[in-house]
Design a protein around this motif. Structure first.
Motif, PDB file in Angstrom:
ATOM      1  N   ILE A 307      86.695  46.014  67.785  1.00 54.08           N
ATOM      2  CA  ILE A 307      85.484  45.820  68.586  1.00 54.08           C
ATOM      3  C   ILE A 307      85.347  44.360  68.996  1.00 54.08           C
ATOM      4  CG2 ILE A 307      82.959  45.946  68.564  1.00 54.08           C
ATOM      5  CD1 ILE A 307      83.254  48.283  66.552  1.00 54.08           C
ATOM      6  N   SER A 308      85.587  43.440  68.054  1.00 52.87           N
ATOM      7  CA  SER A 308      85.489  42.010  68.352  1.00 52.87           C
ATOM      8  C   SER A 308      86.441  41.612  69.473  1.00 52.87           C
ATOM      9  CB  SER A 308      85.796  41.196  67.087  1.00 52.87           C
ATOM     10  OG  SER A 308      85.812  39.816  67.366  1.00 52.87           O
ATOM     11  N   LYS A 310      87.576  43.500  71.888  1.00 47.70           N
ATOM     12  CA  LYS A 310      87.075  44.041  73.146  1.00 47.70           C
ATOM     13  C   LYS A 310      85.883  43.243  73.662  1.00 47.70           C
ATOM     14  CE  LYS A 310      88.586  48.807  72.360  1.00 47.70           C
ATOM     15  NZ  LYS A 310      88.154  50.214  72.089  1.00 47.70           N
ATOM     16  N   LYS A 311      85.162  42.582  72.752  1.00 53.18           N
ATOM     17  CA  LYS A 311      83.965  41.814  73.126  1.00 53.18           C
ATOM     18  C   LYS A 311      84.240  40.320  73.190  1.00 53.18           C
ATOM     19  CE  LYS A 311      80.530  45.189  71.640  1.00 53.18           C
ATOM     20  NZ  LYS A 311      79.255  45.430  70.935  1.00 53.18           N
ATOM     21  N   LYS A 314      83.549  38.150  69.740  1.00 51.28           N
ATOM     22  CA  LYS A 314      82.234  38.190  69.116  1.00 51.28           C
ATOM     23  C   LYS A 314      82.365  38.567  67.640  1.00 51.28           C
ATOM     24  CE  LYS A 314      77.713  40.474  69.427  1.00 51.28           C
ATOM     25  NZ  LYS A 314      76.896  41.487  70.150  1.00 51.28           N
TER      26      LYS A 314
END
Length: 322
Positions: A307-308, A310-311, A314
């Motif tokens: 997730i990080s 992809k962001k 973050k």
């Protein structure tokens, strides 16, 4: 599942390898091992070591049967399965057409399927048959699937163990943990489109990181470069550690542990024997050398790191319940 139910369930899972340990080391005949998935080099390496003999550590075990699949869609698996199926028969291993047939003929199982997406379905079939089960990396392709595997194992009183051989690399555990400041490790980390980032190969590095730092990582950030990605995790208490995942033409593993009184460099990866010894000991005793909490923490780390990434780097908190 609310937080109170999750904590109770997680506590039970942590205890399960002891409470539900199932020893099968009371037979006069060899412990019969079945292999699911002939698309991993580990399947051949383990079989060769066990069945060729000459090592007292492997006495009392025999790989007797294998179910080749394994992924039918991942290109690497489609290429390997016919070749490995032919080769494994040279060691006296019989091929069967289904997992159910395999389970009728064995005492315990090596789940070697390369595709982590298939592991939940395959593991559940083994668990329901109440066979001690080793699941090669990755245990699954998500925290959710991994949690379901351990939950089913608890419900059926079946020992389950999953690990990378890199967890047992020289120098990774013989240090004074009270002096630990942090660590950095590196490993090859090529990706596969069907898997979340680190589940495919970089999980070796995550295993090393968690063996050093422990299970209580709370957040992670991923910084993507041209040919590599750096993952920085923060553990309970504020200590940090990093993984440098190399994407291209890189085959080495290693790292450094930072201590209050200096540093300790990790040794080189020398082969699968240390992992195989742990697996066979587990098959004898039913006691896993790796706590479920740590394996689930590794999965939560990879999910959050994905997730990080992809962001755009973050910071993402690890989610340890679904």
């Amino acid at each position: 599942m609310d937080r109170r139910d999750f904590i109770a369930s997680a506590t039970a899972l942590t205890l399960s390898s002891t409470l539900f340990a199932k020893s099968i080391w009371n037979q006069n005949t060899p412990i019969k091992i079945g292999i699911i998935g002939l698309d991993s080099t580990h399947a051949l390496a383990f079989t060769r070591a066990i069945n060729k003999g000459g090592n007292s550590l492997y006495d009392g075990f025999k790989v007797v049967v294998a179910y080749p699949y394994g992924s039918k869609t991942i290109p690497l698996s489609k290429e390997r399965i016919p070749k490995f199926s032919e080769e494994i028969q040279q060691y006296g291993v019989k091929l069967v057409e289904s997992i159910s047939i395999l389970l009728e003929q064995v005492d315990c199982v090596l789940l070697e399927t390369n595709d982590g997406n298939l592991h939940l379905e395959q593991a559940l079939e083994v668990i329901k048959a109440k066979k001690n089960l080793f699941i090669d990396k990755p245990i699954a392709n998500s925290y959710s699937d991994a949690f379901k595997i351990f939950h089913a194992a608890k419900e059926n009183h079946v020992p389950v163990f999953s690990s990378s051989a890199l967890r047992f690399i020289d120098g990774i555990s013989d240090f004074d943990r009270s002096k630990l400041i942090g660590a950095t490790v590196y490993c090859p980390a090529p990706t596969e489109p069907t898997h979340k980032d680190l589940y495919w190969y970089g999980i070796h590095g995550v295993e090393m990181l968690f063996r050093i730092m422990g299970p209580d990582c709370i957040n992670v950030r991923s910084f993507d470069g041209i040919d590599s990605t750096i993952y920085i995790g923060t553990w309970k208490g504020g200590k940090q550690a990093s993984l440098h995942g190399m994407r291209k033409e890189f085959e080495d593993f290693g790292g450094t542990i930072f201590l209050e009184n200096g540093k300790k460099d990790l040794g080189k990866f020398t082969g699968y024997e240390v992992l195989l010894e742990q697996i066979l000991k587990f098959f004898k005793t039913g006691i896993s050398p790796v706590p479920e909490k740590e394996t689930l923490g590794i999965c939560a780390f990879i999910d959050a790191a994905t997730i990080s990434k992809k962001k755009g780097g973050k910071e993402i908190k690890l989610q340890t319940h679904k």
